[in-house]
Design a protein around this motif. Structure first.
Motif, PDB file in Angstrom:
ATOM      1  N   GLY A  11     -10.967 -10.304   6.479  1.00 45.64           N
ATOM      2  CA  GLY A  11      -9.961  -9.325   6.129  1.00 45.64           C
ATOM      3  C   GLY A  11      -8.538  -9.798   6.311  1.00 45.64           C
ATOM      4  N   GLY A  12      -8.337 -11.110   6.438  1.00 46.40           N
ATOM      5  CA  GLY A  12      -6.978 -11.634   6.561  1.00 46.40           C
ATOM      6  C   GLY A  12      -6.887 -12.777   7.536  1.00 46.40           C
ATOM      7  N   TRP A  13      -5.620 -13.165   7.813  1.00 48.22           N
ATOM      8  CA  TRP A  13      -5.341 -14.351   8.624  1.00 48.22           C
ATOM      9  C   TRP A  13      -4.369 -14.068   9.762  1.00 48.22           C
ATOM     10  CZ3 TRP A  13      -9.070 -16.843   6.811  1.00 48.22           C
ATOM     11  CH2 TRP A  13      -9.366 -16.812   5.442  1.00 48.22           C
ATOM     12  N   LEU A  14      -3.885 -12.834   9.862  1.00 46.66           N
ATOM     13  CA  LEU A  14      -2.791 -12.517  10.784  1.00 46.66           C
ATOM     14  C   LEU A  14      -3.299 -11.677  11.949  1.00 46.66           C
ATOM     15  CD1 LEU A  14      -0.145 -11.528   8.077  1.00 46.66           C
ATOM     16  CD2 LEU A  14      -0.595 -13.798   9.065  1.00 46.66           C
ATOM     17  N   ARG A  15      -3.134 -12.197  13.164  1.00 45.64           N
ATOM     18  CA  ARG A  15      -3.644 -11.492  14.333  1.00 45.64           C
ATOM     19  C   ARG A  15      -2.733 -10.339  14.771  1.00 45.64           C
ATOM     20  NH1 ARG A  15      -5.667 -16.803  14.994  1.00 45.64           N
ATOM     21  NH2 ARG A  15      -7.905 -16.749  15.415  1.00 45.64           N
ATOM     22  N   ASN A  16      -1.512 -10.305  14.275  1.00 55.03           N
ATOM     23  CA  ASN A  16      -0.575  -9.251  14.668  1.00 55.03           C
ATOM     24  C   ASN A  16      -0.435  -8.149  13.625  1.00 55.03           C
ATOM     25  OD1 ASN A  16       0.222 -10.625  17.095  1.00 55.03           O
ATOM     26  ND2 ASN A  16       1.376 -12.035  15.794  1.00 55.03           N
ATOM     27  N   MET A  22      -6.610  -6.590   2.411  1.00 51.60           N
ATOM     28  CA  MET A  22      -7.606  -7.577   1.976  1.00 51.60           C
ATOM     29  C   MET A  22      -8.975  -7.090   2.445  1.00 51.60           C
ATOM     30  SD  MET A  22      -5.134 -10.714   3.108  1.00 51.60           S
ATOM     31  CE  MET A  22      -6.278 -12.078   3.084  1.00 51.60           C
ATOM     32  N   PRO A  23      -9.625  -6.195   1.698  1.00 51.49           N
ATOM     33  CA  PRO A  23     -10.875  -5.589   2.159  1.00 51.49           C
ATOM     34  C   PRO A  23     -11.999  -6.599   2.334  1.00 51.49           C
ATOM     35  CG  PRO A  23     -10.447  -5.037  -0.138  1.00 51.49           C
ATOM     36  CD  PRO A  23      -9.213  -5.695   0.378  1.00 51.49           C
ATOM     37  N   THR A  24     -12.819  -6.383   3.347  1.00 42.95           N
ATOM     38  CA  THR A  24     -13.975  -7.254   3.589  1.00 42.95           C
ATOM     39  C   THR A  24     -15.142  -6.764   2.736  1.00 42.95           C
ATOM     40  OG1 THR A  24     -14.445  -5.914   5.543  1.00 42.95           O
ATOM     41  CG2 THR A  24     -13.340  -8.004   5.912  1.00 42.95           C
ATOM     42  N   THR A  25     -15.017  -6.978   1.429  1.00 39.85           N
ATOM     43  CA  THR A  25     -16.057  -6.591   0.471  1.00 39.85           C
ATOM     44  C   THR A  25     -16.298  -7.746  -0.490  1.00 39.85           C
ATOM     45  OG1 THR A  25     -14.506  -5.708  -1.176  1.00 39.85           O
ATOM     46  CG2 THR A  25     -15.285  -4.186   0.548  1.00 39.85           C
ATOM     47  N   PHE A  26     -17.519  -7.822  -1.002  1.00 34.05           N
ATOM     48  CA  PHE A  26     -17.811  -8.872  -1.975  1.00 34.05           C
ATOM     49  C   PHE A  26     -17.003  -8.669  -3.253  1.00 34.05           C
ATOM     50  CE2 PHE A  26     -20.211 -10.417  -5.671  1.00 34.05           C
ATOM     51  CZ  PHE A  26     -20.061 -11.771  -5.417  1.00 34.05           C
ATOM     52  N   SER A 324      -1.087 -13.867   2.501  1.00 32.11           N
ATOM     53  CA  SER A 324      -1.267 -12.458   2.850  1.00 32.11           C
ATOM     54  C   SER A 324      -0.204 -11.613   2.144  1.00 32.11           C
ATOM     55  CB  SER A 324      -1.180 -12.260   4.366  1.00 32.11           C
ATOM     56  OG  SER A 324      -1.374 -10.904   4.698  1.00 32.11           O
ATOM     57  N   PRO A 325      -0.645 -10.637   1.335  1.00 31.03           N
ATOM     58  CA  PRO A 325      -2.023 -10.390   0.887  1.00 31.03           C
ATOM     59  C   PRO A 325      -2.474 -11.494  -0.073  1.00 31.03           C
ATOM     60  CG  PRO A 325      -0.532  -8.885  -0.219  1.00 31.03           C
ATOM     61  CD  PRO A 325       0.290  -9.633   0.793  1.00 31.03           C
ATOM     62  N   GLN A 326      -3.755 -11.812  -0.048  1.00 32.79           N
ATOM     63  CA  GLN A 326      -4.249 -13.033  -0.681  1.00 32.79           C
ATOM     64  C   GLN A 326      -4.050 -13.059  -2.201  1.00 32.79           C
ATOM     65  OE1 GLN A 326      -5.820 -15.265   1.488  1.00 32.79           O
ATOM     66  NE2 GLN A 326      -6.745 -16.745   0.115  1.00 32.79           N
ATOM     67  N   LEU A 327      -4.492 -12.052  -2.894  1.00 27.76           N
ATOM     68  CA  LEU A 327      -4.472 -12.098  -4.354  1.00 27.76           C
ATOM     69  C   LEU A 327      -3.057 -12.211  -4.896  1.00 27.76           C
ATOM     70  CD1 LEU A 327      -6.004 -11.932  -7.040  1.00 27.76           C
ATOM     71  CD2 LEU A 327      -5.810  -9.430  -6.893  1.00 27.76           C
ATOM     72  N   GLU A 328      -2.178 -11.344  -4.446  1.00 27.09           N
ATOM     73  CA  GLU A 328      -0.810 -11.329  -4.958  1.00 27.09           C
ATOM     74  C   GLU A 328      -0.064 -12.625  -4.650  1.00 27.09           C
ATOM     75  OE1 GLU A 328      -2.078  -7.087  -4.027  1.00 27.09           O
ATOM     76  OE2 GLU A 328      -2.297  -9.085  -3.124  1.00 27.09           O
ATOM     77  N   GLU A 329      -0.236 -13.120  -3.417  1.00 27.99           N
ATOM     78  CA  GLU A 329       0.508 -14.317  -3.020  1.00 27.99           C
ATOM     79  C   GLU A 329      -0.094 -15.599  -3.593  1.00 27.99           C
ATOM     80  OE1 GLU A 329       3.482 -14.292  -1.614  1.00 27.99           O
ATOM     81  OE2 GLU A 329       3.370 -12.106  -1.733  1.00 27.99           O
TER      82      GLU A 329
END
Length: 352
Positions: A11-16, A22-26, A324-329
């Motif tokens: 669901g992402g890369w940022l701990r803060n 970024m949904p955790t879905t297939f 982040s967010p993955q698709l847009e960036e």
């Protein structure tokens, strides 16, 4: 330079940042993969942890290998690099599974061999977690079994960790009975194991100077072993691309504002104590996955493109990127940075 991307199975890369959209879905991961093929990305890295190291162990995360099989079936061109931790698998059954996915993908599967670092995860999931050097000894045997099963029928093996007698594995992998092996490591034991057994070397984010030194060292090790140079040198990096440097620095400040007690830091002590790292990793570094901020791919498209060429000069030929967010960036990077890298390279070489 080739460009890959990390698949955000956590669901992402940022701990803060709790929600990165970024949904955790297939369905989301499928969109990313298919979009990446159209945008010029050549590979995806699917990481493997059974617990969510980024958002906290109670947060959802997706399994790497079932995801890899599914992504293989809905893409056509992407190299699919998937992490595998030997302490959680029987190498013979894994060799069978990996070969099957290699066939599903049409020969696009690669393996990222990870000797593991998270003791608490191993405790919860029944993995083998021993001393650092013994984990690498297990890894080396694991790879010997994979290569043996892929190349010999039947195959027998007697080692410290694994024993097989007249084991059959059919079919074989599609590319010369082999699936490419990537790995990264910083300890002396890790580097020697990788130099002996793997095809490509991948590293966490580092400065140009750190990376140049690491890559030169690994090529020297390969040479001393009488092996050809590594096929690929890959590096992880997190990208912040904005129209102005000021906007990029504002975003950097936002995502590195360390929240004390954040669930995303649960694995921090295991990471720094069990990995034998050769650089200090601060909480600020750790706030973004895989030391992604150290390459400093932060700023305007031109600043980032020039930085990428510095890494290319240092020997890196694959960037495995996080956004982040993955698709847009990812799309912003593909549209604004990738073409600029090509233009600046031609300018540097004097090509019109």
């Amino acid at each position: 330079m080739k460009y890959g991307f990390w698949m955000p199975v956590w669901g992402g890369w940022l701990r803060n940042v709790e929600d990165e959209n970024m949904p955790t879905t297939f369905e989301y991961l499928k969109i990313l993969a298919q979009n990446a093929e159209q945008k010029g990305y050549s590979m995806t890295l699917i990481p493997e942890l059974f617990l969510n190291d980024i958002k906290g162990i109670e947060a959802p995360s997706m399994d790497a290998w079932s995801t890899a099989a599914a992504i293989s079936a809905v893409t056509e061109k992407l190299e699919i690099l998937v992490a595998i931790r030997p302490g959680f698998y029987n190498p013979a059954t894994f060799a069978k599974m990996a070969t099957n996915i290699d066939h599903i993908s049409g020969g696009r599967l690669s393996l990222n061999i990870v000797s593991a670092w998270w003791e608490e995860e191993a405790r919860q999931y029944g993995g083998q977690f021993t001393s650092h050097d013994e984990r690498y000894a297990r890894t080396e045997e694991f790879i010997e079994v994979l290569k043996g099963l892929w190349n010999h029928t039947p195959f027998s093996y007697k080692g410290k960790f694994y024993q097989y007698e007249n084991t059959y594995l059919e079919p074989k992998p599609l590319r010369n009975r082999h699936i490419p092996l990537y790995a990264g490591g910083e300890s002396e034991t890790g580097k020697q194991t990788i130099a002996r057994t793997c095809d490509s070397y991948v590293i966490h984010g580092g400065t140009v100077e750190e990376v140049r030194e690491k890559l030169a060292d690994m090529q020297r090790r390969r040479g001393k072993l009488g092996k050809p140079p590594f096929e690929t040198f890959g590096m992880a990096a997190f990208v912040i691309c904005r129209d102005t440097e000021e906007e990029a620095r504002e975003e950097l400040a936002r995502i590195t504002d360390v929240s004390e007690g954040s669930p995303g830091y649960a694995g921090y002590q295991d990471f720094i104590s069990k990995s034998q790292l050769n650089v200090n990793v601060s909480l600020e570094d750790y706030s973004v996955s895989n030391r992604g901020l150290r390459p400093n791919l932060i700023g305007t498209p031109e600043q980032i493109a020039r930085r990428i060429l510095e890494y290319e000069d240092a020997g890196v030929n694959l960037l495995i990127l996080q956004f982040s967010p993955q698709l847009e960036e990812m799309n912003r990077f593909a549209e604004k940075v990738m073409p600029l890298v090509e233009e600046l390279r031609k300018e540097k070489l004097g090509v019109k």
